[in-house]
Design a protein around this motif. Structure first.
Motif, short mmCIF file in Angstrom:
data_model
loop_
_atom_site.label_atom_id
_atom_site.label_comp_id
_atom_site.label_asym_id
_atom_site.label_seq_id
_atom_site.Cartn_x
_atom_site.Cartn_y
_atom_site.Cartn_z
N ARG A 30 0.86 -1.19 0.00
CA ARG A 30 0.00 0.00 0.00
C ARG A 30 0.89 1.24 0.00
NH1 ARG A 30 -0.38 3.80 2.76
NH2 ARG A 30 1.05 2.80 4.20
N ARG A 31 0.52 2.23 -0.77
CA ARG A 31 1.30 3.46 -0.83
C ARG A 31 0.39 4.67 -0.75
NH1 ARG A 31 5.27 0.78 -0.23
NH2 ARG A 31 4.94 1.83 1.74
N ASP A 32 0.94 5.76 -0.27
CA ASP A 32 0.26 7.04 -0.36
C ASP A 32 0.57 7.62 -1.74
OD1 ASP A 32 -1.18 9.25 1.20
OD2 ASP A 32 0.52 10.31 0.32
N ARG A 34 0.35 10.46 -4.75
CA ARG A 34 0.14 11.90 -5.03
C ARG A 34 0.13 12.20 -6.51
NH1 ARG A 34 4.52 10.94 -0.91
NH2 ARG A 34 3.42 11.38 1.00
N LEU A 108 2.63 16.92 -2.57
CA LEU A 108 1.96 16.40 -1.38
C LEU A 108 0.46 16.20 -1.57
CD1 LEU A 108 3.93 18.44 1.31
CD2 LEU A 108 4.26 16.05 0.63
N TRP A 153 -8.15 2.04 2.45
CA TRP A 153 -6.84 2.18 1.78
C TRP A 153 -6.32 0.82 1.36
CZ3 TRP A 153 -3.36 6.32 4.57
CH2 TRP A 153 -2.44 6.87 3.68
N TRP A 165 -3.75 10.52 1.09
CA TRP A 165 -4.37 11.25 2.22
C TRP A 165 -3.76 12.64 2.25
CZ3 TRP A 165 -5.56 8.55 7.49
CH2 TRP A 165 -6.11 9.49 8.40
N VAL A 166 -4.59 13.65 2.15
CA VAL A 166 -4.12 15.03 2.24
C VAL A 166 -4.67 15.64 3.52
CG1 VAL A 166 -3.92 17.25 1.06
CG2 VAL A 166 -4.27 15.16 -0.28
N SER A 167 -3.75 16.19 4.31
CA SER A 167 -4.15 16.75 5.61
C SER A 167 -3.70 18.20 5.78
CB SER A 167 -3.59 15.89 6.75
OG SER A 167 -2.19 15.77 6.61
N ILE A 168 -3.15 18.78 4.72
CA ILE A 168 -2.60 20.13 4.84
C ILE A 168 -3.69 21.13 4.45
CG2 ILE A 168 -0.70 21.64 4.10
CD1 ILE A 168 0.74 18.88 3.36
N PRO A 202 7.82 4.17 0.59
CA PRO A 202 7.14 5.47 0.72
C PRO A 202 7.85 6.56 -0.09
CG PRO A 202 7.28 4.41 2.85
CD PRO A 202 8.07 3.55 1.90
N LEU A 204 8.13 9.63 0.45
CA LEU A 204 8.96 10.52 1.28
C LEU A 204 10.32 9.88 1.56
CD1 LEU A 204 6.54 12.11 3.93
CD2 LEU A 204 7.30 13.02 1.71
C1 LIG Z 1 -2.87 11.09 9.05
C2 LIG Z 1 -2.08 11.15 7.77
C3 LIG Z 1 -1.97 12.37 7.09
C4 LIG Z 1 -1.22 12.43 5.91
C5 LIG Z 1 -0.57 11.28 5.44
C6 LIG Z 1 -0.71 10.05 6.11
C7 LIG Z 1 -1.45 9.99 7.26
C8 LIG Z 1 -1.59 8.66 7.97
N1 LIG Z 1 0.18 11.36 4.28
C9 LIG Z 1 0.85 10.18 3.75
C10 LIG Z 1 2.18 9.92 4.41
O1 LIG Z 1 3.14 10.84 3.98
C11 LIG Z 1 2.62 8.49 4.04
O2 LIG Z 1 1.67 7.59 4.56
C12 LIG Z 1 3.98 8.13 4.58
O3 LIG Z 1 4.95 8.95 3.98
C13 LIG Z 1 4.33 6.67 4.34
O4 LIG Z 1 4.20 6.37 2.97
P1 LIG Z 1 3.24 5.22 2.44
O5 LIG Z 1 1.85 5.56 2.90
O6 LIG Z 1 3.71 3.93 3.04
O7 LIG Z 1 3.37 5.24 0.95
C14 LIG Z 1 0.24 12.55 3.58
N2 LIG Z 1 0.96 12.63 2.41
C15 LIG Z 1 0.98 13.78 1.71
O8 LIG Z 1 1.64 13.83 0.65
N3 LIG Z 1 0.28 14.87 2.10
C16 LIG Z 1 -0.43 14.88 3.26
O9 LIG Z 1 -1.05 15.89 3.58
C17 LIG Z 1 -0.45 13.68 4.04
N4 LIG Z 1 -1.14 13.62 5.20
#
Ligand SMILES: Cc1cc2c(cc1C)N(C[C@H](O)[C@H](O)[C@H](O)COP(=O)(O)O)c1[nH]c(=O)[nH]c(=O)c1N2
Length: 228
Positions: A30-32, A34, A108, A153, A165-168, A202, A204
């Motif tokens: 699983r990956r985040d 963008r 992001l 997810w 997931w975007v939290s900004i 990841p 990052l």
């Molecule tokens: C609560 C929360 C909030 C965020 C995130 C995750 C979680 C759990 N992540 C993703 C995060 O960067 C990512 O999960 C880690 O870098 C690990 O990577 P993988 O998810 O394993 O690919 C995330 N990534 C991003 O690019 N912008 C964001 O605003 C956020 N916000």
């Protein structure tokens, strides 16, 4: 002592070896996401499966505090992206020097590129003011909502759907754009869309922002700091 050979494990768990491996495969890969979203819309029945997975998450007192706002409208997603951009500029200024430059180089979010946005919210009033299991920690309803997001997810990973997931954001911006009532908490904006490739690690980590910590440094036995 219970036997742990393959047949006994499968019989006990109801999962074959291949099924057990599939669970870990989804977790590990699983990956985040963008930036790798394909523009094709997600079929409604697929989205329904993802939401059903989310809706089967554990929740404190079985309160099921979540709602899912599905946002296909490009206009609304553009407004959400603008809200991100404002918050992201503030975020960049919180880092100094080289770290700020590195932060600015990161992508992001994929709010406009992903064909579907899913705003996941938490309603703390869903099952009354006193909730079984939430009596001494009011954050348990938010934690439950996060469990739903993680279910979604992982299911998405197995379906070839990327989630980011975007939290900004300022929460108030999202509430105002989406008409969310004041007492509802915004837990996540999820970008969702098909992907044809994913990072192995990841993003990052690949981009040098931060590396995975060794698990053994995080595990203690019988008390904080006791890891011998
Ligand atoms: C609560 C929360 C909030 C965020 C995130 C995750 C979680 C759990 N992540 C993703 C995060 O960067 C990512 O999960 C880690 O870098 C690990 O990577 P993988 O998810 O394993 O690919 C995330 N990534 C991003 O690019 N912008 C964001 O605003 C956020 N916000």
């Amino acid at each position: 002592m219970r036997p742990f050979d393959e047949d006994a494990l499968s019989a006990a768990s109801g999962f074959s070896l291949a099924e057990r491996e599939a669970v870990y495969h989804a977790i590990m890969t699983r990956r985040d996401v963008r930036s790798q979203f394909l523009p094709d819309p997600l079929p409604d029945d697929l989205v329904r499966r993802l939401l059903t997975a989310a809706h089967h998450a554990p929740s404190v007192g079985f309160m099921q505090p979540w709602n899912f706002i599905l946002v296909k409208s490009a206009t609304v997603r553009a407004r959400v992206r603008d809200a991100f951009a404002r918050a992201n500029e503030e975020a960049a200024l919180m880092f100094e020097g080289e770290r700020r430059r590195a932060y600015r180089s990161l992508k992001l979010e994929g709010i406009v590129e992903a064909p579907l946005g899913i705003c996941v919210t938490c309603d703390p009033t869903r099952s009354g003011s006193v909730v079984l299991g939430r009596t001494h920690n009011p954050r348990m309803d938010s934690y439950s909502t996060v469990c739903a997001i993680q279910n979604l997810w992982l299911a998405a990973r197995a379906e070839g759907v990327g989630i980011g997931w975007v939290s900004i954001f300022h929460e108030g911006d999202l509430k105002s754009i989406l008409g969310i009532p004041q007492h509802i908490e915004v837990v996540a904006w999820l970008c969702a869309g098909f992907v044809d490739r994913l990072y192995d690690e990841p993003e990052l980590s690949v981009k040098g922002w931060r590396q995975r910590l060794p698990l053994d440094e995080l595990v203690f036995h019988d008390g904080w700091g006791l890891n011998t």
